[in-house]
Design a protein around this motif. Structure first.
Motif, PDB file in Angstrom:
ATOM      1  N   ALA A 227      46.488  -6.924  50.416  1.00 28.18           N
ATOM      2  CA  ALA A 227      47.436  -7.543  51.340  1.00 28.18           C
ATOM      3  C   ALA A 227      48.871  -7.204  50.958  1.00 28.18           C
ATOM      4  N   GLN A 228      49.150  -7.113  49.655  1.00 30.96           N
ATOM      5  CA  GLN A 228      50.501  -6.769  49.198  1.00 30.96           C
ATOM      6  C   GLN A 228      50.897  -5.380  49.669  1.00 30.96           C
ATOM      7  N   ARG A 229      49.925  -4.523  49.863  1.00 33.50           N
ATOM      8  CA  ARG A 229      50.197  -3.156  50.332  1.00 33.50           C
ATOM      9  C   ARG A 229      50.010  -3.028  51.839  1.00 33.50           C
ATOM     10  N   ASN A 230      49.863  -4.177  52.503  1.00 37.78           N
ATOM     11  CA  ASN A 230      49.711  -4.227  53.959  1.00 37.78           C
ATOM     12  C   ASN A 230      48.486  -3.472  54.467  1.00 37.78           C
ATOM     13  N   ILE A 231      47.468  -3.359  53.611  1.00 35.80           N
ATOM     14  CA  ILE A 231      46.224  -2.718  54.036  1.00 35.80           C
ATOM     15  C   ILE A 231      45.423  -3.663  54.929  1.00 35.80           C
ATOM     16  N   ILE A 232      45.546  -4.963  54.654  1.00 39.17           N
ATOM     17  CA  ILE A 232      44.860  -5.958  55.470  1.00 39.17           C
ATOM     18  C   ILE A 232      45.877  -6.987  55.951  1.00 39.17           C
ATOM     19  N   THR A 233      45.503  -7.714  56.972  1.00 40.76           N
ATOM     20  CA  THR A 233      46.350  -8.778  57.511  1.00 40.76           C
ATOM     21  C   THR A 233      45.727 -10.133  57.199  1.00 40.76           C
ATOM     22  N   GLY A 234      46.494 -11.185  57.415  1.00 40.69           N
ATOM     23  CA  GLY A 234      45.976 -12.525  57.205  1.00 40.69           C
ATOM     24  C   GLY A 234      44.793 -12.823  58.104  1.00 40.69           C
ATOM     25  N   ALA A 235      44.838 -12.321  59.326  1.00 44.66           N
ATOM     26  CA  ALA A 235      43.728 -12.530  60.254  1.00 44.66           C
ATOM     27  C   ALA A 235      42.453 -11.864  59.752  1.00 44.66           C
ATOM     28  N   GLU A 236      42.599 -10.677  59.170  1.00 48.40           N
ATOM     29  CA  GLU A 236      41.432  -9.986  58.633  1.00 48.40           C
ATOM     30  C   GLU A 236      40.872 -10.721  57.426  1.00 48.40           C
ATOM     31  N   MET A 237      41.761 -11.328  56.632  1.00 61.04           N
ATOM     32  CA  MET A 237      41.302 -12.089  55.480  1.00 61.04           C
ATOM     33  C   MET A 237      40.382 -13.223  55.914  1.00 61.04           C
ATOM     34  N   GLN A 238      40.626 -13.781  57.081  1.00 63.96           N
ATOM     35  CA  GLN A 238      39.785 -14.861  57.579  1.00 63.96           C
ATOM     36  C   GLN A 238      38.341 -14.401  57.772  1.00 63.96           C
ATOM     37  N   GLN A 239      38.154 -13.101  58.021  1.00 70.42           N
ATOM     38  CA  GLN A 239      36.796 -12.584  58.166  1.00 70.42           C
ATOM     39  C   GLN A 239      36.000 -12.784  56.882  1.00 70.42           C
ATOM     40  N   ALA A 240      36.676 -12.620  55.745  1.00 73.11           N
ATOM     41  CA  ALA A 240      35.999 -12.822  54.468  1.00 73.11           C
ATOM     42  C   ALA A 240      35.613 -14.284  54.293  1.00 73.11           C
ATOM     43  N   LEU A 241      36.479 -15.199  54.747  1.00 74.50           N
ATOM     44  CA  LEU A 241      36.165 -16.622  54.642  1.00 74.50           C
ATOM     45  C   LEU A 241      34.980 -16.982  55.531  1.00 74.50           C
ATOM     46  N   VAL A 242      34.895 -16.355  56.704  1.00 72.47           N
ATOM     47  CA  VAL A 242      33.746 -16.584  57.579  1.00 72.47           C
ATOM     48  C   VAL A 242      32.474 -16.090  56.899  1.00 72.47           C
ATOM     49  N   ALA A 243      32.555 -14.921  56.260  1.00 67.51           N
ATOM     50  CA  ALA A 243      31.383 -14.374  55.565  1.00 67.51           C
ATOM     51  C   ALA A 243      30.988 -15.266  54.401  1.00 67.51           C
ATOM     52  N   ALA A 244      31.967 -15.744  53.621  1.00 72.91           N
ATOM     53  CA  ALA A 244      31.683 -16.620  52.492  1.00 72.91           C
ATOM     54  C   ALA A 244      31.014 -17.902  52.962  1.00 72.91           C
ATOM     55  N   ASN A 245      31.458 -18.422  54.097  1.00 73.43           N
ATOM     56  CA  ASN A 245      30.854 -19.624  54.665  1.00 73.43           C
ATOM     57  C   ASN A 245      29.411 -19.354  55.092  1.00 73.43           C
ATOM     58  N   ALA A 246      29.177 -18.189  55.685  1.00 76.58           N
ATOM     59  CA  ALA A 246      27.860 -17.875  56.242  1.00 76.58           C
ATOM     60  C   ALA A 246      26.797 -17.718  55.171  1.00 76.58           C
ATOM     61  N   ILE A 247      27.189 -17.282  53.968  1.00 77.52           N
ATOM     62  CA  ILE A 247      26.191 -17.020  52.929  1.00 77.52           C
ATOM     63  C   ILE A 247      26.280 -18.007  51.773  1.00 77.52           C
ATOM     64  N   GLY A 248      26.856 -19.182  52.044  1.00 78.43           N
ATOM     65  CA  GLY A 248      26.805 -20.256  51.056  1.00 78.43           C
ATOM     66  C   GLY A 248      25.383 -20.790  50.949  1.00 78.43           C
ATOM     67  N   ASP A 249      25.013 -21.276  49.770  1.00 76.30           N
ATOM     68  CA  ASP A 249      23.634 -21.737  49.565  1.00 76.30           C
ATOM     69  C   ASP A 249      23.249 -22.866  50.511  1.00 76.30           C
ATOM     70  N   ASP A 250      24.169 -23.811  50.751  1.00 75.44           N
ATOM     71  CA  ASP A 250      23.828 -24.924  51.635  1.00 75.44           C
ATOM     72  C   ASP A 250      23.587 -24.440  53.060  1.00 75.44           C
ATOM     73  N   THR A 251      24.397 -23.494  53.523  1.00 74.71           N
ATOM     74  CA  THR A 251      24.209 -22.951  54.863  1.00 74.71           C
ATOM     75  C   THR A 251      22.903 -22.181  54.968  1.00 74.71           C
ATOM     76  N   LEU A 252      22.590 -21.390  53.945  1.00 75.44           N
ATOM     77  CA  LEU A 252      21.329 -20.636  53.950  1.00 75.44           C
ATOM     78  C   LEU A 252      20.137 -21.579  53.960  1.00 75.44           C
ATOM     79  N   GLN A 253      20.215 -22.650  53.182  1.00 74.12           N
ATOM     80  CA  GLN A 253      19.100 -23.595  53.135  1.00 74.12           C
ATOM     81  C   GLN A 253      18.918 -24.301  54.473  1.00 74.12           C
TER      82      GLN A 253
END
Length: 305
Positions: A227-253
């Motif tokens: 992000a410091q090098r402007n390779i990604i944006t804040g909006a794109e970072m949210q995609q990682a948070l969505v992925a982290a949410n999707a593969i949490g153990d409680d969600t998988l269970q």
């Protein structure tokens, strides 16, 4: 993502044409590293088995006890998903190259030398230093051979089954596995593995959670630098948070129709995974990623501050 600003790594083995043949869990034992143990336990969660059952299986494999599970000597190449193409492979290589540059700088700043992992692209199943592994377990890092293993078809599952599309969601997956490599280089994995041998299954699960959450945090550290090098944006970072949410153990269970059982977690809850990625992303600091400071990984905003 600004792909033109990212260097394509050459530390890649493309084994997709092999189609996942060879290997097995037969007599003589399979030496699984920490990453291999975590992989086996996660498979158990996904397919309705308890971590205790899976850890017993690991013990049998480690000790050379015979089992009834074998990988076929030859298997047909599975269908190719939409993500399994050369364009996606190039993007994955660029993410890997960018993590190499980032971690090289971070290690150098503390007087260390960073030795990057190799990325193995496979299809269906693969032999690794942690034994034979099928695509159903998802991406994984094997500390025994210091390689990251990825079936690109996982990105289709990430999008279609888990509802986590986007290029940066894919980048997060790669950066998380590289985070395990960083743990290996820093000696964290060995210390955790040694401690695991002294604990019961519940205690081992708790340590596995902390290790996985730290890998999420390390992925966030890479994201911070990108992000410091402007390779990604804040909006794109949210995609990682969505992925982290999707593969949490409680969600998988829950998605598997099971009751949420925190004591059986191996990677952390959705909230925990999101939190620790955010900590790494906001701070850009390895020191902020100490997920071992509490008896259980914290979920509140003050964690690791």
């Amino acid at each position: 993502m600004r792909w033109d600003e990212m260097r394509e790594s050459q530390n890649v083995e493309d084994r997709r044409a092999e189609g996942g043949g060879g290997g097995g869990f037969g007599g003589g034992g399979v030496r699984l590293g920490l990453g291999g143990i975590a992989v086996v336990v996660v498979v158990g969660l996904l397919f309705g088995k308890s971590p205790m059952e899976m850890l017993a299986l690991v013990s049998n494999l480690q000790n050379g006890a015979p089992t009834q599970q074998h990988a076929p000597a030859h298997r047909a190449t599975p269908p190719v998903g939409s993500s399994d193409n050369d364009q996606t492979a190039v993007k994955v290589k660029k993410v890997l190259g960018d993590t190499e540059d980032t971690w090289k700088q971070i290690f150098a700043a503390s007087g260390r030398s960073y030795q990057p992992p190799r990325l193995v692209l496979f299809r269906g199943g693969v032999n690794s230093g942690c034994g034979f592994t099928g695509s159903e377990v998802g991406p994984f890092y094997c500390p025994s051979d210091q390689k990251v293993y990825l079936d690109l078809g996982f990105f289709d599952e990430l999008k279609q089954r888990f509802g986590a599309p986007g290029e940066f969601a894919q980048a997060y997956v790669v950066a998380h596995e590289v985070g395990h490599h960083v743990q290996n280089l820093l000696g964290i994995s060995d210390k955790v593995h040694q401690r695991m041998q002294q604990l019961n299954p519940t205690g081992r699960n708790a340590l596995s959670v902390r290790l996985e959450l730290q890998a999420d945090c390390f992925a966030g550290v890479w994201g911070h630098e990108a992000a410091q090098r402007n390779i990604i944006t804040g909006a794109e970072m949210q995609q990682a948070l969505v992925a982290a949410n999707a593969i949490g153990d409680d969600t998988l269970q829950r998605n598997a129709g099971r009751s949420v059982a925190p004591d059986s977690f191996t990677h952390g809850s959705s909230a925990q995974r999101q939190h620790w990625f955010q900590v790494g992303f906001d701070s850009g600091s390895v020191d902020a990623c100490n997920t071992f400071v509490r008896s259980r990984p914290a979920t509140g905003p003050a964690a690791a501050r």
